[in-house]
Each structure stands twice: as C-alpha cells, then as structure tokens.
Design an enzyme around this catalytic site. Structure first.
Site, PDB file in Angstrom:
ATOM      1  N   LYS A  26       0.866  -1.192   0.000  1.00  0.00           N
ATOM      2  CA  LYS A  26       0.000   0.000   0.000  1.00  0.00           C
ATOM      3  C   LYS A  26       0.886   1.219   0.000  1.00  0.00           C
ATOM      4  O   LYS A  26       1.800   1.338   0.823  1.00  0.00           O
ATOM      5  CB  LYS A  26      -0.891  -0.018   1.232  1.00  0.00           C
ATOM      6  CG  LYS A  26      -1.658   1.271   1.463  1.00  0.00           C
ATOM      7  CD  LYS A  26      -2.852   1.033   2.344  1.00  0.00           C
ATOM      8  CE  LYS A  26      -2.791   1.787   3.622  1.00  0.00           C
ATOM      9  NZ  LYS A  26      -4.054   1.726   4.362  1.00  0.00           N
TER      10      LYS A  26
HETATM   11  C1  R5P Z   1      -2.065   4.410   7.399  1.00  0.00           C
HETATM   12  O1  R5P Z   1      -1.166   4.421   8.161  1.00  0.00           O
HETATM   13  C2  R5P Z   1      -3.414   4.270   7.910  1.00  0.00           C
HETATM   14  O2  R5P Z   1      -3.324   3.206   8.706  1.00  0.00           O
HETATM   15  C3  R5P Z   1      -4.463   4.118   6.826  1.00  0.00           C
HETATM   16  O3  R5P Z   1      -4.807   2.789   6.612  1.00  0.00           O
HETATM   17  C4  R5P Z   1      -4.030   4.675   5.511  1.00  0.00           C
HETATM   18  O4  R5P Z   1      -3.407   5.910   5.694  1.00  0.00           O
HETATM   19  C5  R5P Z   1      -5.186   4.786   4.542  1.00  0.00           C
HETATM   20  O5  R5P Z   1      -6.110   5.663   5.002  1.00  0.00           O
HETATM   21  P1  R5P Z   1      -6.238   7.135   4.381  1.00  0.00           P
HETATM   22  O6  R5P Z   1      -6.872   6.947   3.034  1.00  0.00           O
HETATM   23  O7  R5P Z   1      -7.108   7.862   5.326  1.00  0.00           O
HETATM   24  O8  R5P Z   1      -4.864   7.705   4.259  1.00  0.00           O
END
Ligand code: R5P
Length: 241
Positions: free
Chosen positions: A151
């Site tokens: 990710k």
């Molecule tokens: C990342 O460290 C967080 O745990 C989230 O899973 C990630 O940042 C995705 O969420 P967002 O789209 O709010 O950034």
C-alpha cells in the site's frame, strides 16, 4: 478496500468516533475492510461476510516517534478471526527503519506458514519528500523482502514508475481529506497508472456523504468511470440521501 485502522495510533479520529454508526452502514459497499482486531471483535457485526485485512503493527501513538513500531498481533489470531490478510507499516528512511523491515519479514514468514498474505504499507516520516523516487525505493524494498502486496501513496509525477518497478500489486492509500473530485481523480489516475486498487479511508469516511463517495470510488476503480462522471454519481447519490 476501506481503511478504518487509523485508531491504532490516532485514537477516535474524525469520522471514526462511532464506527458502529459511521462505518457499519458502509460495509455492503466495500470490497474489503482494513481494520484492527479490536474493532473487528467489538464493533463489526459477526454475521458480516466481507473480507477483513487486519492491522498487525502498532506501538507508538501520535504523541511519539511513529516508526517505533512492533508486530502487534499473532498470526494465529488473524487465523482465528478468519482474516483475508494482515497489514504492517514499513518506515523506509525512518528512525527505526531496520526494525520496521524486520517486523515485516517476521510477519511475512509467519503468514507463509499459514497462507496469510501480508500488505506492506509505505509509512512516510513527516520530514521526508513524498515523490516517485522515494516510493519506488520503499515499494520495491517491501516487495523484495516478501510482502505479497504494497500500500502506498499516489504522486502526481511518475506514479507509473512506482507501479512498474514493484513486482507485486500496489493499492493506493488515500491520504488526507481532499475535495471529492480531487480524490476521485487521484483514485482514477492511480488505477490507470497500474495500481491494482485502492485502500482509502479519510476521503470516504470524512466525506459529507460517505455512502455516495464509496460508491463513486468503487465505480472509478472497477468500471473505469472518469473522475467527473464519478463526481456526478457522488452528487446524485448524495442528493438522494
Ligand atoms: C495508514 O497508516 C493508515 O493506517 C491508513 O490505513 C491509511 O493511511 C489509509 O487511510 P487514508 O486513506 O485515510 O490515508
């Protein structure tokens, strides 16, 4: 994938104060949920059938050095909870870079014993440049060391080089809340430039109309809907309530 794991270091952040009220109604609209085991056990209805990817790292809160993480759950518990995968931060360039990589490789080894995929998350320190060069480095290291998918964040310049140089699938994290058209454009561009999907949180649960927004993101990711068409879909669903 809908990301709602933020509480593991941020506590009850905006939009996640009452997951039973704000997120449970969105479950039918997501492909999978990225959450903590605490929320899965205490809030997510047990009869749900959506795949769950569990946050498996933790330690410091927003009050401390975030790269100082450890593995925060046993693989056996992920199995007990019928998880579809587990996710862990990797802090390339961070203060505790080596430990965070070691956390990930240990988790990958544990996952391989049971057939549980690991999502490595590129965690970027506040003082680091978020550009394609950095994300190429971070994503490639995470993939080389065994994560089954990665990710990472979108960058406007050169994101296709990040996906092209990473040998495992990439899902795009959403980042801070943007106007809906910008968030839909980011998701569209990420998928067009090689991302396998998205794992978005704040741009969905902090939207004025989260149900409409998750539907629009879904259409942009899975049906190649153009960002402006996605916005029209969002506005129309929002107007219907
Ligand atoms: C990342 O460290 C967080 O745990 C989230 O899973 C990630 O940042 C995705 O969420 P967002 O789209 O709010 O950034």
């Amino acid at each position: 994938m809908l990301a709602i794991d933020h509480g593991y270091f941020q506590g009850p952040t905006t939009g996640l104060e009452r997951i039973d009220l704000s997120i449970v109604p969105l479950l039918p609209s997501c492909d999978a949920l990225f959450c903590t085991r605490g929320i899965l056990r205490s809030v997510i209805p047990a009869e749900g059938t959506k795949p769950m990817v569990l946050r498996a790292s933790g330690g410091p809160s927003i009050l401390k050095e975030l790269s100082d993480e450890q593995i925060a759950m046993d693989m056996e518990d992920a199995l007990r909870l019928n998880a579809a995968g587990v996710g862990i931060q990797v802090f390339i360039g961070g203060e505790h870079e080596t430990r965070s990589i070691h956390n990930m490789t240990r988790l990958v080894d544990a996952g391989l014993r049971y057939g549980m995929p690991v999502m490595g998350v590129t965690a970027v320190g506040t003082n680091m440049v978020r550009d394609a060069k950095y994300f190429r480095l971070a994503c490639r290291i995470i993939a080389e060391l065994g994560a089954q998918y990665v990710k990472t964040y979108f960058v406007a310049d050169g994101f296709e080089t990040v996906t092209a140089s990473c040998p495992v699938p990439i899902v795009m994290a959403g980042g801070k809340k943007l106007p809906e058209l910008e968030a839909l454009t980011m998701a569209y561009n990420a998928v067009q430039q090689g991302a396998a999907g998205v794992d978005m949180g704040r741009n969905i649960f902090q939207s004025d109309a989260p149900k409409a927004m998750i539907a629009a993101v879904h259409a942009v990711v899975h049906q190649n809907l153009k960002p402006k068409e996605g916005l029209e879909m969002y506005q129309s669903l929002k107007a219907k309530g």
